[in-house]
Design a protein around this motif. Structure first.
Motif, PDB file in Angstrom:
ATOM      1  N   UNK A  89      -6.120  18.901  -1.572  1.00  0.00           N
ATOM      2  CA  UNK A  89      -6.772  19.645  -0.486  1.00  0.00           C
ATOM      3  C   UNK A  89      -6.039  19.407   0.841  1.00  0.00           C
ATOM      4  N   UNK A  90      -5.834  20.493   1.572  1.00  0.00           N
ATOM      5  CA  UNK A  90      -5.194  20.376   2.881  1.00  0.00           C
ATOM      6  C   UNK A  90      -3.687  20.507   2.846  1.00  0.00           C
ATOM      7  N   UNK A 107      -1.721  23.066   2.430  1.00  0.00           N
ATOM      8  CA  UNK A 107      -1.145  24.161   3.216  1.00  0.00           C
ATOM      9  C   UNK A 107      -1.012  23.788   4.695  1.00  0.00           C
ATOM     10  N   UNK A 108      -1.955  22.996   5.188  1.00  0.00           N
ATOM     11  CA  UNK A 108      -1.901  22.589   6.593  1.00  0.00           C
ATOM     12  C   UNK A 108      -0.822  21.515   6.801  1.00  0.00           C
ATOM     13  N   UNK A 139       2.533  23.084   7.008  1.00  0.00           N
ATOM     14  CA  UNK A 139       2.764  23.580   8.374  1.00  0.00           C
ATOM     15  C   UNK A 139       3.174  22.433   9.292  1.00  0.00           C
ATOM     16  N   UNK A 176      -6.635  20.491  -5.609  1.00  0.00           N
ATOM     17  CA  UNK A 176      -7.654  21.349  -4.966  1.00  0.00           C
ATOM     18  C   UNK A 176      -7.102  22.222  -3.840  1.00  0.00           C
ATOM     19  N   UNK A 193      -5.919  26.559  -4.362  1.00  0.00           N
ATOM     20  CA  UNK A 193      -6.689  27.789  -4.153  1.00  0.00           C
ATOM     21  C   UNK A 193      -6.423  28.349  -2.744  1.00  0.00           C
ATOM     22  N   UNK A 194      -6.530  27.482  -1.761  1.00  0.00           N
ATOM     23  CA  UNK A 194      -6.308  27.915  -0.380  1.00  0.00           C
ATOM     24  C   UNK A 194      -4.860  28.293  -0.133  1.00  0.00           C
ATOM     25  N   UNK A 249      -3.750  31.904   1.122  1.00  0.00           N
ATOM     26  CA  UNK A 249      -3.002  32.085   2.372  1.00  0.00           C
ATOM     27  C   UNK A 249      -1.681  32.806   2.129  1.00  0.00           C
ATOM     28  N   UNK A 309     -11.663  31.726 -10.266  1.00  0.00           N
ATOM     29  CA  UNK A 309     -12.028  31.733  -8.857  1.00  0.00           C
ATOM     30  C   UNK A 309     -11.643  33.042  -8.175  1.00  0.00           C
ATOM     31  N   UNK A 358      -6.069  28.049   7.792  1.00  0.00           N
ATOM     32  CA  UNK A 358      -6.108  26.909   8.718  1.00  0.00           C
ATOM     33  C   UNK A 358      -4.770  26.740   9.438  1.00  0.00           C
ATOM     34  N   UNK A 360     -14.958  25.434   4.799  1.00  0.00           N
ATOM     35  CA  UNK A 360     -13.592  25.847   4.466  1.00  0.00           C
ATOM     36  C   UNK A 360     -12.729  24.664   4.054  1.00  0.00           C
ATOM     37  N   UNK A 361     -11.553  24.959   3.516  1.00  0.00           N
ATOM     38  CA  UNK A 361     -10.635  23.888   3.102  1.00  0.00           C
ATOM     39  C   UNK A 361     -10.372  22.935   4.266  1.00  0.00           C
ATOM     40  N   UNK A 362     -10.411  21.644   3.955  1.00  0.00           N
ATOM     41  CA  UNK A 362     -10.115  20.641   4.975  1.00  0.00           C
ATOM     42  C   UNK A 362     -11.346  20.162   5.736  1.00  0.00           C
ATOM     43  N   UNK A 363     -12.513  20.697   5.392  1.00  0.00           N
ATOM     44  CA  UNK A 363     -13.724  20.319   6.135  1.00  0.00           C
ATOM     45  C   UNK A 363     -13.980  18.816   6.074  1.00  0.00           C
ATOM     46  N   UNK A 417     -15.576  28.400   2.008  1.00  0.00           N
ATOM     47  CA  UNK A 417     -16.180  27.532   0.991  1.00  0.00           C
ATOM     48  C   UNK A 417     -15.211  26.648   0.211  1.00  0.00           C
ATOM     49  N   UNK A 418     -13.897  26.845   0.345  1.00  0.00           N
ATOM     50  CA  UNK A 418     -12.990  26.108  -0.548  1.00  0.00           C
ATOM     51  C   UNK A 418     -13.009  24.597  -0.345  1.00  0.00           C
ATOM     52  N   UNK A 419     -13.551  24.139   0.779  1.00  0.00           N
ATOM     53  CA  UNK A 419     -13.606  22.701   1.013  1.00  0.00           C
ATOM     54  C   UNK A 419     -14.740  21.999   0.280  1.00  0.00           C
TER      55      UNK A 419
END
Lengths: 302, 302
Positions: A39-40, A42-43, A46, A69, A72-73, A77, A102, B15, B38-41, B68-70
């Motif tokens: 998770x995270x 993609x960020x 960046x 996880x 998906x994001x 994106x 999903x 994000x 969202x993702x990263x929450x 919701x992905x988070x």
């Protein structure tokens, strides 16, 4: 660029403000690869200046949340930002089903082709090759099905020795044959190929082993790798916890590196309990000197 | 604390390093609520000092990834970090299925109870109430099924006027009856309840509307709210884009606030194209003066 590895996330289990969860970006002979995608991711991509639209391949080691996880994001994106280039995802059984389920439920239709390659092997297995790269998967020992990866340059042609071209007045057609392994005939005499050519440059290789308990068999599969990333979730002080959760200690990661005779060991996937890596570094270095504890954003160029 | 809202993520779709995707933390009379995830929450919650193990309720507006992905990672982290307290999730059809499917495939068993309440309504509908709070869902106009929420204090007892207690020598039993609406009898004469009591304090309410195009019906459903968060993905310059994607402009968000006669408008869910919110703020304020453009980490206390 022959080889650049960027640590996108180096923490275990739960993302913290200090460390993202597992992900790595690998540019290996211009093949742009993401390994794991917590998770995270993609960020983090960046943050560390990696353009995710240029990724061509994603490899997922196993289906624990902190390793996949973010996919998906990331895919959403890529789609939103106009991707059209094909993407190939390698991962264990279930990953494709989960992603397709999903997209179906959320009514997402991708504007780019997504190809899935399901990994399932009980020993070291070639799962990808092209002109310059071979990628192997091999099983690790975790609580669920989990794979390590070996990224390796393909054997190259031998280089022809320029002095020999002059000496024997080797023609263009002959050069091509010699580069491909042929011997040369001059005045009825055979000049063997290895007198005309120089050995090819060293073949770079990178091994990725997470999550796993100490698993000696893996050492054979990654023998002599230039660089090994091995998880070191715990220190020897938490050996019981490491055993119970099928993770490794820093000393075990180092023991594996030693056994595999790699050149350089990177350790990561640290439990959030470690606010400093000094203890883990000391523990691993005592067994295998050339060890680095990774941080998010670290780059390794070979 | 009667009311504290923390903006956990205020960006749209993808994000960025400036804005997380949609999530808000609401502490309303000690009910600890997460709205969208969202993702990263989970990481943003850490960043802004919100202890996610204390969350009791999660409300998901719709099943677009940036809302919701988070939740998968948040639930996994809650579990890993030892949560035992029950959690209740409200969201559209499909959310429960997706979460259960993922836990099944990844062989996760939760150590805490997860209750799902599927939202499905065509008008403003009470979906939760307890002693102090009422929560309503109402449909918005987006590309997929999407709900807004109204969080509202429950009507309170009237306060008894202390001067009247003295004047009429009201006993303890009588006080209880008067607080509950009874009149009082003295010397055969009826003293009506509204002469004995003061009106209850103002009932706070908060409306959350994202994602949606301008939808006037919603104004009726949230009439007079103290605080409205409304999406403003675009400015009027991108009106066509707003229409095509079923989003709102800043001017439309403000028009809705005006129509609903709310006290204070928060706008967010800004497209990543806006590196400054000055244009959006000016556009909205021209229609509805008391407008604030939110940033991640902003807190609003009522």
């Amino acid at each position: 660029m022959p080889f650049k590895l960027v640590i996108i996330g180096s923490g275990a289990a739960v993302p913290t403000l200090q460390r993202g969860v597992t992900s790595q970006y690998l540019n290996f002979n211009e093949r742009r690869i993401l390994i794991d995608c917590g998770e995270g991711t993609q960020l983090q991509l960046r943050k560390y200046g990696v353009r995710f639209q240029r990724l061509q391949y994603i490899f997922i080691s196993h289906l624990h949340g902190d390793h996949f996880l973010g996919i998906f994001g990331l895919l959403a994106s890529m789609n939103l930002l106009g991707r059209t280039q094909k993407l190939i995802i390698f991962g264990p059984d279930g990953l494709e089903k989960m992603i397709r389920f999903q997209f179906e439920l959320t009514k997402v239709t991708l504007d780019f082709e997504l190809e899935f390659q399901t990994i399932h092997c009980k020993t070291k297995t070639l799962i990808f090759e092209d002109r310059v790269l071979e990628i192997f998967a091999f099983p690790l020992k975790h609580r669920i099905e989990c794979y390590g990866f070996l990224f390796k340059e393909k054997p190259k042609e031998r280089n022809i020795d320029k002095d020999q071209i002059e000496k024997y007045a080797i023609s263009l057609a002959e050069i091509w044959a010699v580069k491909n392994g042929s011997d040369l005939e001059r005045d009825g005499k055979i000049i063997p190929n290895d007198q005309l050519t120089l050995p090819p440059a060293h073949l770079l290789s990178y091994a990725f082993c997470t999550d796993t308990r100490y698993y000696e068999k893996a050492a054979g599969w990654i023998k002599g790798a230039d660089l090994l990333y091995h998880e070191a979730t715990f220190s020897e002080k938490q050996l019981d916890r490491a055993k119970a959760t099928h993770h490794s200690t820093a000393a075990q990661a180092a023991a594996l590196a030693k056994k595999a005779e790699v050149r350089h060991l990177l350790i990561g996937h640290f439990s959030a309990r470690f606010t400093s890596t000094a203890e883990l570094k000391a523990e691993a270095s005592a067994v295998f000197e050339n060890t680095t504890c990774v941080e998010d954003g670290d780059e390794f160029v070979l």
